[in-house]
Design a protein around this motif. Structure first.
Motif: not given
Length: 280
Positions: A87-93
């Motif tokens: 989820l954090l990686e999706l937000f960073k994307e």
């Protein structure tokens, strides 16, 4: 008054029709959650590209509608660390490609210590707060690289549940790339709604300078429980909110939410009337 709407409250519209309908309503901006407005795109980790972002953004620009906020509301303290990482990686994307949408803010609330979202006092512990600080710090570090903003929306269902705790998070993260999405209704409970003027004024005093966008919805009390209702159908003290915004935050994006169908046009009229009636 710079009035917009949460895009997925205009339900079932294609990318081609959604910006047109927003413009027809006389609104100037949207908060866009990609998977909620356009589920057919199946956005997941690795899906975003400059091409997709520009394609979506161009449809809104063609109708003079600003994508004011990209909504990426995920559980940033998910108890499953593998899921949290995803989820954090999706937000960073979203942060990396925000500018390609013509947007500079990606927003979320601060999640829940449990997998199932909802009110729990388990969110109000020091451990929960520290997990939020770690996740927000990571997201803000990414935002700084791309010159964009992490918008955090405080609310009583989350670890950042009060104006004081929001101020503490700002002080602990120490970055101007952390800003606030202010939803006044989200700070209210059955216990404090009669003191909402005090709650809102405390918020403006503690982090008014960090408010980057505002959500507009309403609430009522039903059998002793607070529930959200369409704009203009409840008890929210818009006089206090607009008295601050009108003279301190000119042309800030005010984004209607929880307001659908026939309530949209009446909500627009209600908010404009309240805003115009404010005298300094």
């Amino acid at each position: 008054m710079n009035l917009g709407i949460r895009a997925h409250d205009l339900m079932g519209l294609s990318l081609e029709r959604l910006p047109e309908e927003v413009s027809k309503l006389g609104l100037s901006s949207v908060q866009l959650a990609l998977n909620k407005s356009f589920p057919e795109l199946h956005i997941k980790n690795g899906s975003l590209t400059p091409g997709l972002a520009n394609y979506i953004g161009s449809h809104f620009r063609n109708h003079n509608v600003q994508i004011a906020v990209l909504g990426c509301y995920v559980n940033i303290i998910h108890p499953d660390l593998s899921e949290r990482r995803s989820l954090l990686e999706l937000f960073k994307e979203h942060l990396r490609y925000a500018r390609d949408f013509g947007c500079s803010i990606v927003a979320t609330e601060t999640g829940n210590v449990h997998e199932k979202m909802g009110y729990t006092t388990d969110n109000f512990t020091e451990d929960a707060y520290n997990e939020v600080v770690k996740s927000v710090s990571e997201l803000v570090e990414e935002a700084e690289k791309f010159g964009v903003i992490v918008g955090i929306e405080p609310g009583v269902n989350h670890p950042i549940y009060s104006p004081k705790v929001m101020r503490r998070l700002i002080d602990d993260v120490k970055s101007n790339n952390l800003q606030v999405i202010f939803d006044p209704a989200n700070l209210l409970t059955e216990e404090n709604y009669k003191s909402q003027k005090i709650v809102f004024e405390e918020a403006f005093r503690l982090f008014g300078d960090r408010i980057a966008a505002v959500h507009a919805k309403d609430f009522s009390i039903n059998e002793g429980k607070l529930e959200f209702v369409p704009v203009g159908e409840g008890l929210l003290d818009y006089e206090t909110v607009f008295k601050y915004l009108k003279y301190t935050k000119p042309y800030i994006n005010i984004l209607m939410e929880n307001t659908k169908g026939a309530f949209i046009e009446s909500g627009i009229s209600y908010l404009k009337g309240k805003f115009e009636a404010v005298i300094e």
